[in-house]
Design an enzyme around this catalytic site. Structure first.
Site: not given
Length: 753
Positions: A36, A82, A127
């Site tokens: 991570r 993931h 968007y």
């Protein structure tokens, strides 16, 4: 069975809680460190970044394709590779698209992807649209060439690359930061051409020193430009040890007498800088600045204008002050903590990073060449079979037409392999022309030459190094650019002394009974004419200058200190001292002092005790103050009185209307304590608090003593005070007939100059 474990009668495994929690936390720690927070040395990516780039390549979002909705990419990443939160994944994707965050962005974004002013202001993923940049080919270009290991995804239905076959040291180029369990990483971005040149240098000379590598890598190259001002020794330290710091500051120029800031340091918000400068202007800490304007536009992305008050302002000194007091200059931590090729996190030097990356690159190129050699060998093997078929075409056709199972017959007749025979049987009729034989022989010749070249490269380390160096140089020419961040060694900025910015003028500090304080210009202020909050009233004042410290004393005998210029203006009702200090519960502020450190002040309580002290012994920087005057039980602190000279008289008045004056020299000087008896109060009256010393003042020669009782005011001149002269600790004399018996305050009035 492992130690400390057992099975009960139901077959359920049991183990001590300590053993379970220790293993669970260690497993979690290793997950955070390896999967991570820390980047891998090979491709310089964290797992989520690697998965985003790979998923985008699988979606066909190359640099030459059209943009696709970011939500599509995030969905693929989460669903296939993931299984974590979409917000964190999208933020990682946004970071790789921001040109002010990544030196060489991997994602080409369309829409609102945030700004340097507010990196988190990006639009939602429904968007925005994205595709990969051209630079991303550095990571993905050789993925299909057998260069990397593959591993199963989280549910075992797909495969994903363990690393991407980076052709350049992306770890240093884009940098990264992350916090794991017990360790962190902070790697600044660097210039591609410089890092590539250093890698080639180390490849050609494995014994190269750090100094030799730093001739190429001058220092970090931040995406936003600006300039690095740290000494070369500081840069060399973190390149050598893997940990250290460096300073970067904004760049500026002078235009028409104004300061124009043209670039901000990395990760600094321009709006935040404007707020910091505006706050200093508001609090009058920048009297030399007239105006602050943001003139940034499309042509000039960064243009902050600082207008000086006059052309006499030293702009270099002004900017040094702003560098020291705002984010225009910033310190950056460097911690080159990386997951090395052996899979373990390690803090590495610049030479170690480049050295291990070259090992990774060498292994990658070797695998690529071997993969290609295997493909060439297989193709040549197939071509050999096809050529045999063309040379014996009639017989091959006869066998195919007559035999029920032509494959084994062909293999036996012409000594062909299974792959060769399959290729012959799959050949279309249109390819059985004479011209095809020429094509096969030409392809054989070309592939044989390529095989020879590949074998030569794989057998010769020198040739392999030369190839790797040439590829690195080619990529540096293709993707490299000029350095953005200048490296100029400068002295650390120093803030302008605050007192030099403030006029040294006379002020009167006024304290109210409610603990509110304010400062008025001049010494001719009548405190009772000021406005006070409902239920509040005037309590004490002190006259001094704006650059002097102001010392307050509370009812417990503790003192507190503030600069006079920092107090609220007397045009308002002031500010509560409880917001600036932390007095004991129930304590009230009793008096105020101001002056020079060597000034002498008389401190006393209404129990009749007191002493003189130097102001320097009363000053403290602690919010909780410091204990100076020991106050007897149930007694109160009286407002302190300044002692201008040794010829002064101390005047004390009691609640029974008695006044006593005596030379100030009879009062001991102490840094702290209860003091000596100033006025004699009988023990019984003192215990019952039936008689108190209500006020005290120090009267210089030729001065007048003012006695206040409610709205009444009476005065005694120097000669009148002789009528009440005695020795310290006496009872004094009753005030004249007709005078009020309850005197609340005494004040020494100096004659006009």
């Amino acid at each position: 069975m492992p130690e400390n474990r057992e099975l009960n009668f139901e077959g359920v495994e049991r183990q001590p809680l300590r053993t379970f929690t220790e293993k669970a936390y260690l497993d979690y720690s290793m997950y955070v460190i390896l999967d991570r927070a820390l980047p891998a040395l090979g491709d310089g990516l964290k797992p989520v970044q690697r998965r985003i780039v790979y998923a985008m390549s699988e979606l066909g979002l190359s640099a030459v394709s059209k943009h696709k909705k970011s939500a599509r990419t995030v969905g693929d990443v989460l669903g296939k590779f993931h299984p974590h939160g979409d917000t964190a994944c999208y933020e990682a994707m946004v970071l790789m698209a921001q040109p002010f965050a990544y030196r060489y962005p991997l994602v080409d974004g369309q829409g609102n992807w945030g700004s340097q002013d507010d990196p988190k202001s990006f639009a939602a993923m429904r968007y925005t649209e994205a595709k990969l940049t051209k630079y991303a080919d550095v990571l993905l270009g050789e993925l299909a060439d057998g260069t990397v290991d593959w591993t199963a995804n989280f549910d075992g239905t797909l495969e994903e690359p363990v690393f991407l076959p980076a052709r350049l040291p992306n770890l240093l180029l884009n940098g990264t930061s992350g916090i794991a369990v017990g360790m962190a990483t902070d790697i600044p971005p660097h210039n591609l051409r410089e890092v590539a040149a250093a890698a080639v240098h180390l490849l050609e000379d494995p014994e190269a020193t750090l100094a030799a590598l730093m001739k190429h890598v001058k220092g970090p190259d931040l995406p936003t430009g600006a300039e690095i001002i740290s000494p070369r020794a500081d840069l060399k330290e973190f390149y050598d040890k893997g940990v250290g710091t460096f300073k970067a500051r904004a760049t500026w120029e002078i235009e028409d007498g104004n300061v124009i800031i043209t670039a901000f340091p990395y990760q600094v918000s321009p709006t935040r800088v404007q707020e910091q400068i505006a706050e200093q202007m508001r609090t009058k800490k920048l009297p030399m600045v007239e105006d602050l304007r943001d003139e940034s536009d499309h042509e000039n992305p960064t243009r902050l204008v600082i207008v000086p008050r006059s052309n006499r302002v030293d702009l270099v000194e002004l900017m040094n002050h702003l560098f020291a007091t705002t984010d225009l200059e910033r310190n950056y931590r460097v911690n080159l903590n990386i997951i090395a090729l052996d899979g373990r996190p390690r803090v590495m030097s610049l030479k170690e990073i480049l050295g291990e990356w070259l090992e990774f690159r060498t292994a990658t190129v070797t695998r690529r060449l071997q993969y290609r050699l295997d493909k060439v060998g297989k193709r040549l093997h197939i071509l050999d079979g096809l050529l045999i078929a063309f040379l014996n075409l009639d017989e091959v056709i006869r066998i195919i037409r007559r035999e029920d199972e032509p494959k084994p017959v062909l293999m036996k007749r012409f000594k062909l392999s299974d792959e060769q025979t399959e290729e012959i049987l799959n050949t279309r009729l249109r390819h059985l022309a004479k011209l095809e034989e020429l094509r096969i022989r030409e392809e054989q010749k070309t592939l044989a030459a390529e095989r020879e070249e590949l074998e030569g490269l794989l057998k010769s380390k020198a040739k392999l190094r030369k190839l790797i160096a040439a590829e690195i140089r080619a990529d540096a020419d293709t993707y490299g650019d000029e350095r953005r961040t200048k490296i100029i060694e400068r002295e650390a900025a120093q803030a302008i002394d605050e007192t030099s910015l403030i006029p040294n003028e006379p002020v009167t500090v006024v304290l109210s009974t409610g603990g509110w304080v304010r400062s008025a210009k001049g010494h001719d202020i009548e405190p009772r004419t000021l406005s006070y909050k409902s239920g509040d009233a005037f309590q004490a004042l002190a006259r001094g200058r704006s650059l002097q410290p102001v010392v307050f004393i509370d009812s417990t005998g503790r003192t507190y200190t503030l600069p006079a210029h920092s107090l609220a203006s007397a045009r308002g009702q002031g500010e509560p001292l409880s917001g600036r200090f932390d007095p004991p519960d129930g304590a009230k502020f009793a008096g105020v002092m101001i002056g020079e450190p060597e000034d002498l002040w008389l401190l006393a309580s209404d129990a009749g005790y007191g002493f003189t002290a130097r102001l320097k012994d009363l000053i403290t920087d602690r919010r909780a103050g410091k204990t100076v005057l020991n106050v007897p039980e149930n007694a109160h602190v009286l407002p302190p009185a300044p002692v201008p000279s040794a010829e002064c008289l101390v005047a004390v008045v009691s609640s029974e209307g008695k006044l006593l004056t005596f030379p100030v020299g009879e009062v001991p000087e102490m840094p702290r304590g209860k003091g000596n008896k100033l006025y004699d109060i009988p023990a019984k009256k003192a215990a019952a608090r039936a008689e108190l010393m209500t006020a005290v003042a120090v009267v210089p020669p030729k001065a007048t003593l003012a006695l206040y009782s409610g709205e009444q005011r009476k005065t005694l001149d120097w000669r009148d005070l002789q009528d009440y002269l005695g020795q310290r600790a006496q009872r004094g004399a009753v005030l004249r007939r007709g005078w009020p018996r309850q005197i609340e305050r005494l004040e020494a009035l100096l004659p006009p100059p």
